[in-house]
Write a protein that holds these residues in place. Sequence first.
Motif, PDB file in Angstrom:
ATOM      1  N   ALA A 283      30.124   3.513 -20.103  1.00  0.00           N
ATOM      2  CA  ALA A 283      29.196   4.322 -20.910  1.00  0.00           C
ATOM      3  C   ALA A 283      27.770   4.241 -20.361  1.00  0.00           C
ATOM      4  N   HIS A 284      27.384   3.062 -19.853  1.00  0.00           N
ATOM      5  CA  HIS A 284      26.055   2.933 -19.233  1.00  0.00           C
ATOM      6  C   HIS A 284      25.939   3.884 -18.043  1.00  0.00           C
ATOM      7  N   VAL A 285      26.980   3.869 -17.207  1.00  0.00           N
ATOM      8  CA  VAL A 285      26.930   4.662 -15.974  1.00  0.00           C
ATOM      9  C   VAL A 285      26.903   6.159 -16.323  1.00  0.00           C
ATOM     10  N   ILE A 286      27.721   6.549 -17.291  1.00  0.00           N
ATOM     11  CA  ILE A 286      27.760   7.964 -17.676  1.00  0.00           C
ATOM     12  C   ILE A 286      26.417   8.386 -18.281  1.00  0.00           C
ATOM     13  N   ALA A 287      25.826   7.512 -19.068  1.00  0.00           N
ATOM     14  CA  ALA A 287      24.513   7.838 -19.653  1.00  0.00           C
ATOM     15  C   ALA A 287      23.476   8.039 -18.552  1.00  0.00           C
ATOM     16  N   THR A 288      23.541   7.210 -17.518  1.00  0.00           N
ATOM     17  CA  THR A 288      22.587   7.349 -16.406  1.00  0.00           C
ATOM     18  C   THR A 288      22.839   8.662 -15.658  1.00  0.00           C
ATOM     19  N   ALA A 289      24.110   9.009 -15.467  1.00  0.00           N
ATOM     20  CA  ALA A 289      24.434  10.283 -14.801  1.00  0.00           C
ATOM     21  C   ALA A 289      23.854  11.446 -15.619  1.00  0.00           C
ATOM     22  N   ARG A 290      23.943  11.345 -16.939  1.00  0.00           N
ATOM     23  CA  ARG A 290      23.386  12.409 -17.788  1.00  0.00           C
ATOM     24  C   ARG A 290      21.864  12.455 -17.684  1.00  0.00           C
ATOM     25  N   GLU A 291      21.267  11.257 -17.617  1.00  0.00           N
ATOM     26  CA  GLU A 291      19.811  11.182 -17.487  1.00  0.00           C
ATOM     27  C   GLU A 291      19.344  11.883 -16.208  1.00  0.00           C
ATOM     28  N   LEU A 292      20.182  11.842 -15.185  1.00  0.00           N
ATOM     29  CA  LEU A 292      19.856  12.496 -13.911  1.00  0.00           C
ATOM     30  C   LEU A 292      20.048  14.006 -13.994  1.00  0.00           C
ATOM     31  N   GLY A 293      20.617  14.473 -15.099  1.00  0.00           N
ATOM     32  CA  GLY A 293      20.873  15.899 -15.241  1.00  0.00           C
ATOM     33  C   GLY A 293      22.110  16.351 -14.493  1.00  0.00           C
ATOM     34  N   ALA A 294      23.099  15.481 -14.361  1.00  0.00           N
ATOM     35  CA  ALA A 294      24.327  15.842 -13.646  1.00  0.00           C
ATOM     36  C   ALA A 294      24.968  17.068 -14.291  1.00  0.00           C
ATOM     37  N   ASP A 295      25.339  18.021 -13.461  1.00  0.00           N
ATOM     38  CA  ASP A 295      25.979  19.235 -13.975  1.00  0.00           C
ATOM     39  C   ASP A 295      27.450  18.996 -14.271  1.00  0.00           C
ATOM     40  N   ARG A 296      28.026  18.004 -13.613  1.00  0.00           N
ATOM     41  CA  ARG A 296      29.420  17.675 -13.853  1.00  0.00           C
ATOM     42  C   ARG A 296      29.594  16.186 -13.573  1.00  0.00           C
ATOM     43  N   ILE A 297      30.395  15.535 -14.412  1.00  0.00           N
ATOM     44  CA  ILE A 297      30.667  14.110 -14.205  1.00  0.00           C
ATOM     45  C   ILE A 297      32.170  13.938 -14.120  1.00  0.00           C
ATOM     46  N   VAL A 298      32.625  13.452 -12.974  1.00  0.00           N
ATOM     47  CA  VAL A 298      34.057  13.260 -12.740  1.00  0.00           C
ATOM     48  C   VAL A 298      34.316  11.757 -12.704  1.00  0.00           C
ATOM     49  N   VAL A 299      35.213  11.290 -13.549  1.00  0.00           N
ATOM     50  CA  VAL A 299      35.519   9.860 -13.589  1.00  0.00           C
ATOM     51  C   VAL A 299      36.911   9.641 -13.014  1.00  0.00           C
ATOM     52  N   VAL A 300      36.995   8.801 -11.994  1.00  0.00           N
ATOM     53  CA  VAL A 300      38.291   8.460 -11.405  1.00  0.00           C
ATOM     54  C   VAL A 300      38.806   7.204 -12.093  1.00  0.00           C
ATOM     55  N   HIS A 301      39.941   7.341 -12.768  1.00  0.00           N
ATOM     56  CA  HIS A 301      40.495   6.181 -13.463  1.00  0.00           C
ATOM     57  C   HIS A 301      41.877   5.879 -12.931  1.00  0.00           C
ATOM     58  N   GLY A 302      42.334   4.660 -13.228  1.00  0.00           N
ATOM     59  CA  GLY A 302      43.672   4.271 -12.810  1.00  0.00           C
ATOM     60  C   GLY A 302      44.289   3.490 -13.939  1.00  0.00           C
ATOM     61  N   HIS A 303      44.264   2.174 -13.754  1.00  0.00           N
ATOM     62  CA  HIS A 303      44.760   1.219 -14.721  1.00  0.00           C
ATOM     63  C   HIS A 303      44.330   1.551 -16.156  1.00  0.00           C
ATOM     64  N   GLN A 304      45.289   1.668 -17.064  1.00  0.00           N
ATOM     65  CA  GLN A 304      45.026   1.938 -18.482  1.00  0.00           C
ATOM     66  C   GLN A 304      44.111   3.151 -18.687  1.00  0.00           C
ATOM     67  N   GLY A 305      44.368   4.187 -17.899  1.00  0.00           N
ATOM     68  CA  GLY A 305      43.511   5.371 -17.949  1.00  0.00           C
ATOM     69  C   GLY A 305      43.445   6.004 -19.322  1.00  0.00           C
ATOM     70  N   ALA A 306      44.566   6.027 -20.025  1.00  0.00           N
ATOM     71  CA  ALA A 306      44.569   6.677 -21.345  1.00  0.00           C
ATOM     72  C   ALA A 306      43.597   5.978 -22.275  1.00  0.00           C
ATOM     73  N   ARG A 307      43.561   4.650 -22.156  1.00  0.00           N
ATOM     74  CA  ARG A 307      42.668   3.890 -23.021  1.00  0.00           C
ATOM     75  C   ARG A 307      41.195   4.152 -22.672  1.00  0.00           C
ATOM     76  N   VAL A 308      40.945   4.272 -21.385  1.00  0.00           N
ATOM     77  CA  VAL A 308      39.571   4.546 -20.951  1.00  0.00           C
ATOM     78  C   VAL A 308      39.155   5.937 -21.435  1.00  0.00           C
ATOM     79  N   ARG A 309      40.044   6.911 -21.228  1.00  0.00           N
ATOM     80  CA  ARG A 309      39.734   8.285 -21.660  1.00  0.00           C
ATOM     81  C   ARG A 309      39.492   8.344 -23.161  1.00  0.00           C
ATOM     82  N   ALA A 310      40.336   7.639 -23.920  1.00  0.00           N
ATOM     83  CA  ALA A 310      40.212   7.674 -25.382  1.00  0.00           C
ATOM     84  C   ALA A 310      38.847   7.153 -25.840  1.00  0.00           C
ATOM     85  N   ALA A 311      38.314   6.198 -25.089  1.00  0.00           N
ATOM     86  CA  ALA A 311      37.021   5.623 -25.472  1.00  0.00           C
ATOM     87  C   ALA A 311      35.885   6.640 -25.330  1.00  0.00           C
ATOM     88  N   PHE A 312      36.155   7.719 -24.593  1.00  0.00           N
ATOM     89  CA  PHE A 312      35.112   8.737 -24.380  1.00  0.00           C
ATOM     90  C   PHE A 312      35.536  10.089 -24.955  1.00  0.00           C
TER      91      PHE A 312
END
Length: 454
Positions: free
Chosen positions: A34-63
């Motif tokens: 969440a810290h990293v995504i917030a910083t990406a938003r602060e930069l005005g990122a037009d798109r944020i792509v998160v590469v997940h693996g292990h327990q991806g569903a759980r990570v996605r659910a958190a966002f």
Amino acid sequence: MTLNVIVLAAGEGKRMHSNTPKVLHSLAGRSLLAHVIATARELGADRIVVVHGHQGARVRAAFADQGDLVWVEQGELLGTGHAVQRAMPQVDPAADVLVLYGDVPLIGAASLRRLAQAASGGLAIMSAIAEDAANYGRIVRDAGGAIRRIVEARDATPAERAIREWYTGFLVAPAARLSAWLARVKDENAQKEYYLTDVVALAVADGVAVQAVQPARAWEVEGVNSRRELAALERVRQREIADALLERGVGLADPARIDVRGALACGRDVSIDVNCVFEGEVRLGERVRIGPNCVLRNVSVADDTEIHAFSLLEDAAVGARCRIGPYARLRPGAELAEEVHIGNFVEVKNSRLAPGAKANHLAYVGDSDVGRRVNIGAGVITCNYDGVNKHRTVIEDECFIGSDATLVAPLRIARGSYIGAGSTIAKDTPPGQLTVSRARQVSLPSWKPPKRKD
Ligand code: UD1
Ligand code: MG
């Protein structure tokens, strides 16, 4: 220029020894990712792509509340180059791509802006200097100081291992170029992985200038691999928050002994004693004083109120000039108007207390409306729960509730009622009268103390 951010977050985080995916571990009240995504938003990122693996569903659910995030699964973890390559189809081909790590939470937007500027159509990498760059990739420069390539520690010669400039993992490049370089990355190395770092040599071979930019502060590029590193970064972040509070005029008894796990907004001349924890959104008005060892979670406190030691306040609103604690507990839905006093071992839940109401010792006030200047004595309990349903207690203005009274809801204590100590009140009371329900006290003049048998 359009900016797309790729966050690498597929690593398992084995060294955390945890069932929680590493990037979901919490730092200063929110997950690493969440810290990293917030910083990406602060930069005005037009798109944020998160590469997940292990327990991806759980990570996605958190966002789940951030519907614009693009999730890419990296099934087999074949290296950082492979991870970025997996994300590239989701990236705007005309954008600049910034690669971040989900487990490096404190990277600052200002440092990344400098990185993006340095790229200017070419490749920019973020580097840092260390006495011993340990397992990090080393930045190899030529005699003229130009960057030639990055060599991973495990592939490095002893001379290369002595290089003090290391690669932090962050880079910026135009998407189209990055894709082309990634297509040429091979896994011919000690780890049999597709290294993202190999794009540096490929850029150089293409005649593209590679720039290095350093972070403003060394800890911005520190990653979390273990609980120990997480704890260390937590202290770094908390110190930053404490310094910012001091800068804005908040009095802290000890900036090393405060924890803010959310947003803390303070008026002028607020003072906070040691070992307090602030979670969620906390707003403190002017001249609010917080004693030692208090916990405030999603709370607002109006001007000139004092919270004494060891109080726990959660989802509550406290008016001006109140006195709370020591050892007070305000639970969700406690709404206190001005000049309310809540003393030691008093619990208030889902209740409104009007101006000047007081419960100074050992009481439970739940699901209640308490009127102006009501005095709730020691040991008073609102019996709000019949085992199935909750019921309300209404205590109108100017009532006096004697010590150890039990008020069985639903119940209305009319204005100016006086409840005798020790009463159990289960029926509404008339205004302005003494209501008492307890056995009459008797004393027996003929009574003799028992005699001991031989
Ligand atoms: C990488 C760099 C190294 C750099 C270091 C900084 C490469 C080849 N090496 O090292 O030069 O000094 O970071 O920390 O890039 N990840 C994935 N998928 C993968 C592999 C990794 O998503 O297949 C993620 C991890 O979750 C982590 C990040 O990428 O967030 C870096 O991976 P990690 O294994 O920690 O870094 P190294 O490869 O050791
Ligand atoms: Mg690795």
